[in-house]
Design a protein around this motif. Structure first.
Motif, short mmCIF file in Angstrom:
data_model
loop_
_atom_site.label_atom_id
_atom_site.label_comp_id
_atom_site.label_asym_id
_atom_site.label_seq_id
_atom_site.Cartn_x
_atom_site.Cartn_y
_atom_site.Cartn_z
N ARG A 9 14.64 -7.76 25.66
CA ARG A 9 15.17 -6.46 25.26
C ARG A 9 15.39 -5.53 26.44
O ARG A 9 16.15 -4.59 26.36
N PHE A 10 14.71 -5.79 27.54
CA PHE A 10 14.78 -4.91 28.70
C PHE A 10 15.54 -5.53 29.86
O PHE A 10 15.38 -5.13 31.01
N PRO A 14 15.45 -3.46 33.71
CA PRO A 14 14.01 -3.76 33.82
C PRO A 14 13.34 -2.86 34.85
O PRO A 14 13.95 -2.44 35.84
N THR A 15 12.08 -2.55 34.61
CA THR A 15 11.28 -1.80 35.56
C THR A 15 10.36 -2.78 36.30
O THR A 15 10.33 -3.97 36.00
N HIS A 18 8.11 -4.58 33.87
CA HIS A 18 8.74 -5.69 33.16
C HIS A 18 8.79 -6.93 34.04
O HIS A 18 8.57 -8.05 33.57
N ASP A 60 8.75 1.56 21.58
CA ASP A 60 9.44 1.40 22.86
C ASP A 60 10.94 1.58 22.73
O ASP A 60 11.56 2.28 23.51
N ASP A 61 11.55 0.92 21.76
CA ASP A 61 13.01 0.92 21.70
C ASP A 61 13.58 1.02 20.27
O ASP A 61 14.78 0.92 20.09
#
Length: 74
Positions: A9-10, A14-15, A18, A60-61
């Motif tokens: 999903r990220f 991404p961070t 993640h 989160d989302d």
């Protein structure tokens, strides 16, 4: 499989967190490559499956999350 699905999903943004979680998932997969499933001949086996979904309850989302669990044999 659930962790990989959640991480996907990220993929667009991404961070560092993640990326760290993705590395942890890959380490887990690498350590479990030798796991397998044993099938015994002449033994009755039944496939049982369950599924569940949670629509938009993710903080989160706000996307839906679904899961499946299957059992084959015992």
């Amino acid at each position: 499989m659930y962790a990989a699905s959640l991480l996907s999903r990220f993929m667009n943004s991404p961070t560092k967190r993640h990326i760290g979680v993705a590395r942890r998932v890959l380490r887990y997969v690498q350590g479990t490559l030798s796991y397998g499933i044993e099938y015994v001949r002449n033994q009755s086996a039944t496939l049982v499956g369950f599924c569940d979904a949670d629509w938009a309850d993710s903080e989160d989302d706000s996307r839906s999350t679904s899961g499946y669990a299957f059992s084959f044999g015992s």
